[in-house]
Scaffold this motif. Sequence first.
Motif, PDB file in Angstrom:
ATOM      1  N   GLN A 147       8.589 -12.687  -0.526  1.00  0.00           N
ATOM      2  CA  GLN A 147       7.546 -12.091   0.345  1.00  0.00           C
ATOM      3  C   GLN A 147       6.959 -10.779  -0.369  1.00  0.00           C
ATOM      4  O   GLN A 147       6.532  -9.828   0.256  1.00  0.00           O
ATOM      5  N   ALA A 148       6.560 -11.261  -1.531  1.00  0.00           N
ATOM      6  CA  ALA A 148       5.819  -9.908  -2.300  1.00  0.00           C
ATOM      7  C   ALA A 148       4.828 -10.874  -3.038  1.00  0.00           C
ATOM      8  O   ALA A 148       4.472 -11.845  -3.193  1.00  0.00           O
ATOM      9  N   GLN A 149       3.883  -9.673  -3.694  1.00  0.00           N
ATOM     10  CA  GLN A 149       2.709 -10.252  -4.214  1.00  0.00           C
ATOM     11  C   GLN A 149       2.677  -9.850  -5.862  1.00  0.00           C
ATOM     12  O   GLN A 149       3.070  -8.703  -5.915  1.00  0.00           O
ATOM     13  N   LEU A 150       2.128 -10.431  -6.669  1.00  0.00           N
ATOM     14  CA  LEU A 150       1.864 -10.319  -8.007  1.00  0.00           C
ATOM     15  C   LEU A 150       0.446 -10.448  -8.213  1.00  0.00           C
ATOM     16  O   LEU A 150       0.001 -11.974  -8.229  1.00  0.00           O
ATOM     17  N   THR A 151      -0.198  -9.410  -8.654  1.00  0.00           N
ATOM     18  CA  THR A 151      -1.654  -9.600  -8.670  1.00  0.00           C
ATOM     19  C   THR A 151      -2.012  -9.093 -10.065  1.00  0.00           C
ATOM     20  O   THR A 151      -1.447  -7.986 -10.625  1.00  0.00           O
ATOM     21  N   TYR A 152      -3.350  -9.112 -10.616  1.00  0.00           N
ATOM     22  CA  TYR A 152      -3.854  -8.558 -11.836  1.00  0.00           C
ATOM     23  C   TYR A 152      -5.031  -7.627 -11.230  1.00  0.00           C
ATOM     24  O   TYR A 152      -5.848  -8.021 -10.383  1.00  0.00           O
ATOM     25  N   VAL A 153      -4.673  -6.562 -11.772  1.00  0.00           N
ATOM     26  CA  VAL A 153      -5.759  -5.460 -11.428  1.00  0.00           C
ATOM     27  C   VAL A 153      -6.924  -5.009 -12.547  1.00  0.00           C
ATOM     28  O   VAL A 153      -6.077  -4.725 -13.501  1.00  0.00           O
ATOM     29  N   GLU A 154      -7.985  -4.981 -12.398  1.00  0.00           N
ATOM     30  CA  GLU A 154      -8.932  -4.768 -13.470  1.00  0.00           C
ATOM     31  C   GLU A 154      -9.070  -3.325 -13.808  1.00  0.00           C
ATOM     32  O   GLU A 154      -9.003  -2.575 -12.819  1.00  0.00           O
ATOM     33  N   GLN A 155      -9.025  -3.049 -15.340  1.00  0.00           N
ATOM     34  CA  GLN A 155      -8.826  -1.556 -15.439  1.00  0.00           C
ATOM     35  C   GLN A 155     -10.072  -1.467 -16.387  1.00  0.00           C
ATOM     36  O   GLN A 155     -10.397  -2.379 -17.255  1.00  0.00           O
ATOM     37  N   GLN A 156     -10.505  -0.322 -16.645  1.00  0.00           N
ATOM     38  CA  GLN A 156     -11.438  -0.101 -17.615  1.00  0.00           C
ATOM     39  C   GLN A 156     -11.019  -0.224 -19.210  1.00  0.00           C
ATOM     40  O   GLN A 156     -11.682  -0.694 -20.008  1.00  0.00           O
ATOM     41  N   ARG A 157      -9.718  -0.003 -19.314  1.00  0.00           N
ATOM     42  CA  ARG A 157      -8.939  -0.259 -20.818  1.00  0.00           C
ATOM     43  C   ARG A 157      -7.487  -0.690 -20.113  1.00  0.00           C
ATOM     44  O   ARG A 157      -6.861  -0.486 -19.607  1.00  0.00           O
ATOM     45  N   GLY A 158      -7.310  -1.874 -21.001  1.00  0.00           N
ATOM     46  CA  GLY A 158      -6.396  -2.479 -20.908  1.00  0.00           C
ATOM     47  C   GLY A 158      -6.052  -3.428 -19.668  1.00  0.00           C
ATOM     48  O   GLY A 158      -6.976  -3.931 -19.182  1.00  0.00           O
ATOM     49  N   ALA A 159      -4.747  -3.890 -19.441  1.00  0.00           N
ATOM     50  CA  ALA A 159      -4.480  -4.803 -18.438  1.00  0.00           C
ATOM     51  C   ALA A 159      -3.210  -3.972 -17.429  1.00  0.00           C
ATOM     52  O   ALA A 159      -2.557  -3.353 -17.993  1.00  0.00           O
ATOM     53  N   CYS A 160      -3.619  -4.361 -16.135  1.00  0.00           N
ATOM     54  CA  CYS A 160      -2.506  -3.642 -15.246  1.00  0.00           C
ATOM     55  C   CYS A 160      -2.098  -4.923 -14.154  1.00  0.00           C
ATOM     56  O   CYS A 160      -2.841  -5.609 -13.618  1.00  0.00           O
ATOM     57  N   PHE A 161      -0.764  -5.281 -14.209  1.00  0.00           N
ATOM     58  CA  PHE A 161      -0.057  -6.178 -13.402  1.00  0.00           C
ATOM     59  C   PHE A 161       0.666  -5.586 -12.043  1.00  0.00           C
ATOM     60  O   PHE A 161       1.411  -4.564 -12.579  1.00  0.00           O
ATOM     61  N   ARG A 162       0.287  -5.717 -11.077  1.00  0.00           N
ATOM     62  CA  ARG A 162       0.788  -5.041  -9.897  1.00  0.00           C
ATOM     63  C   ARG A 162       1.505  -5.932  -8.963  1.00  0.00           C
ATOM     64  O   ARG A 162       1.377  -6.945  -8.461  1.00  0.00           O
ATOM     65  N   LEU A 163       2.913  -5.551  -8.729  1.00  0.00           N
ATOM     66  CA  LEU A 163       3.894  -6.015  -8.031  1.00  0.00           C
ATOM     67  C   LEU A 163       3.664  -5.196  -6.659  1.00  0.00           C
ATOM     68  O   LEU A 163       4.184  -3.913  -6.689  1.00  0.00           O
ATOM     69  N   ILE A 164       3.333  -5.875  -5.446  1.00  0.00           N
ATOM     70  CA  ILE A 164       3.307  -5.261  -3.988  1.00  0.00           C
ATOM     71  C   ILE A 164       4.687  -5.954  -3.536  1.00  0.00           C
ATOM     72  O   ILE A 164       4.598  -7.160  -3.117  1.00  0.00           O
ATOM     73  N   CYS A 165       5.632  -5.076  -2.894  1.00  0.00           N
ATOM     74  CA  CYS A 165       6.615  -5.590  -2.392  1.00  0.00           C
ATOM     75  C   CYS A 165       7.193  -4.702  -1.076  1.00  0.00           C
ATOM     76  O   CYS A 165       6.391  -3.889  -0.797  1.00  0.00           O
ATOM     77  N   GLN A 166       7.866  -5.338  -0.297  1.00  0.00           N
ATOM     78  CA  GLN A 166       8.174  -4.823   1.003  1.00  0.00           C
ATOM     79  C   GLN A 166       9.007  -3.538   0.792  1.00  0.00           C
ATOM     80  O   GLN A 166       9.920  -3.456   0.214  1.00  0.00           O
ATOM     81  N   ARG A 167       8.605  -2.466   1.679  1.00  0.00           N
ATOM     82  CA  ARG A 167       9.383  -1.273   1.199  1.00  0.00           C
ATOM     83  C   ARG A 167      10.323  -1.200   2.392  1.00  0.00           C
ATOM     84  O   ARG A 167      10.142  -1.378   3.443  1.00  0.00           O
ATOM     85  N   ALA A 168      11.526  -0.728   1.691  1.00  0.00           N
ATOM     86  CA  ALA A 168      12.646  -0.508   2.796  1.00  0.00           C
ATOM     87  C   ALA A 168      12.760   0.893   3.488  1.00  0.00           C
ATOM     88  O   ALA A 168      12.430   1.733   2.805  1.00  0.00           O
ATOM     89  N   ALA A 169      13.196   0.785   4.733  1.00  0.00           N
ATOM     90  CA  ALA A 169      13.333   2.273   5.502  1.00  0.00           C
ATOM     91  C   ALA A 169      14.389   2.822   5.074  1.00  0.00           C
ATOM     92  O   ALA A 169      15.554   2.239   5.008  1.00  0.00           O
ATOM     93  N   VAL A 170      14.470   3.947   4.682  1.00  0.00           N
ATOM     94  CA  VAL A 170      15.615   4.835   4.287  1.00  0.00           C
ATOM     95  C   VAL A 170      16.204   5.526   5.374  1.00  0.00           C
ATOM     96  O   VAL A 170      15.533   6.292   6.190  1.00  0.00           O
TER      97      VAL A 170
END
Length: 521
Positions: A498-521
Motif C-alpha cells: 500500500q505504498a507508492q513509487l513515483t518519479y519526481v522531476e528535478q532541474q538536475r538529475g533524477a529522483c525516485f520517491r517512495l511514499i508509504c504509510q507512517r506508523a504512529a509512535v
Amino acid sequence: MSQRPNLSELNQYHLGIWYSAYRFIISFCLLMVFFVTYSQLNDQYQYPKLYLYVLTSYVVISSLQFFILNKIKAAIPKQMVLIFFADVLALSLLTFALDGPNLHLSLLFVITIFAASILLNAQKALIITLVAVIIVIYQLFVGSILDFASLRNIGNSAVLAFLFFVVYGCGQIAVRRFQILENLNFSQSLELNQLQNINRYILEQIDTGYLVLDENCHVVLSNPAACHLLGITASYSAEKFPLYMSQPDLFELLNFEDLRDGEKFQFESQQSLYHIHVHVKKLIVPHQMLTLLILQDAQKLNQHVQQLKLAALGQLSASIAHEIRNPLAAIVQANELQNGSDPAQQQMLSKMIAKQAKRIDGIVQDTLNMVKNRETHAVELSLNRFIPLLIQEDLSDIKKMIQLNIQSSCHIYFDEAQLRQVLINLIRNAIRHNDPDAGYIELNIYPHEKNMRIDVRDFGQGVAVQHRASLFQPFFSTEITGTGLGLYLAHSFCEANQAQLTYVEQQRGACFRLICQRAAV
C-alpha cells in the motif's frame, strides 16, 4: 367537445377551488356575524337591509360558483374572472352599505386583489383592480348626488384605492417569481428524468447484475442482468420488493447486518442456472442505509481471469525470449569464433561468453523473483535503525557515495525484505546514473502529512521525457546490460505494501520517491 385543460389551467383550477371555499366560508361567517351583532351594532350600518341582501346573495353566489368550479373543469379562466367580479361587486356594495370602507372589508378587498394577481393573467388582474378602484372611489360621489352619504370618507377610499395598486404590483412580482421557480423546477425535472433514463438504459445494457437493498433487505433497484442471474421475473426490475419472497436462497445466505464493505462470496440457487459471484459494496446515501450487491456469472468471471493470465503469460514469455535472444546470439557467435583463434582471443571470447551467460542468469533470476507469489507481511520498521544497517550490510561497497539525511523518529509499515530489495535497487540505479563529478547521491527520509517519504536522488542526466511513461514496465531499460526488471519489481513491492513509487522531476538529475504509510509512535 371541451378541450382538455393544460398544466397551467390545472394549477389555476386547484388554487381556485381553495379560493372559492375561502370566499364561501368568509361570506357565510359575515352573514352569521350580522345576525348575531345587529341588535347591538345596528347604528354602524348605514343601510342594514342592503347589507343583508348583499351578504345573502354573496353566500348563494359563492356556493354556486364553488359547486360549478368543482364539477366543471372547463373554461377555468372565465370562471375565475366571474368569481373575482362577483367578489369586487359584493365587497363594494358592502362598503357602500357601511357608508365607507372599514378595516375588515378593506382587508378582504386586499386579499381579493392579491388572489386575482396570482390566479389571473396580468391584463385580467389589472382590469379587476381598476374596477375595484373605480367602484370604491366613485360610489361616494354617487352617494353624494343621491344625498345618501357625504364625502367625509373620500380620503379613506383614496388610500384604499392606492393600496389596491400596491397589492396588484406585489402580486405580479410574486407571480413572476413563482413562474421563474416553476420553470427552474420544470427544467431540473427534465434533466433529472433524462439522467434517470440514461442510468436505466446503462443498467439495462450491461451484463453485470446490480441489486440495491435497503435496511429492511428489500430490493429498491435491480437491473435485468441481476434478475436473469437470480432467476427473478422481469416484473420485479421496476418495483420495490422483499428479497425473501423473490430469492429466498440468497436471503437465507445473507447475514445482512454483518455484511462488510468489499466482502466477496459465491452461491448457487435452485431458481438460477448460474453459479453467482457476489461483491458487497456499502453505499453512503443521506438518511438511508443501502447495500449494493454486484452479481456476476462465476464461470464467465473465472474464464476471463484465465484469459488474462494466459495473455500476461504470453506477454511475459515473449519479453523473456526477446531479452534472452541478444546475449544468446552473442554466446553462439563467440563460440564460433573460438575455433582457430589464438590464446589471447580465446581468453577474451571466454570472458564474453561468461559475461553474457551471467546476463542470462540475471534475467532468469529477476523473472523468478517477479513471478514468486510470496505473501507480504508488513511490520512496523524504524527507519532510523533500518537504513544505516541496510547501508552497512548490503551497500558497504558504495556507502561513501550515499549522503543520508534522515529526521528523527521515522517509522513506517512495510515488509522488511521487500523494502530492502526496493532500496538496494533504487540506490544502485542512482549510483550508476549519477554524475561522476557529483561524488554522491542523496537519500532523504522525512515525514509529510500522514505519510513518510523516502527520496533517492542522483545528479546525472535524469530520465528523458519520452521514457518516463515506461519506467515501471517490465523489461524496459535504457542500458544494454540492464534486464529492465528492477524498477518493475520495486514498483510491484510498493503496491503490495500500500505504498507508492513515483518519479519526481528535478532541474538536475533524477529522483525516485517512495511514499508509504507512517506508523504512529
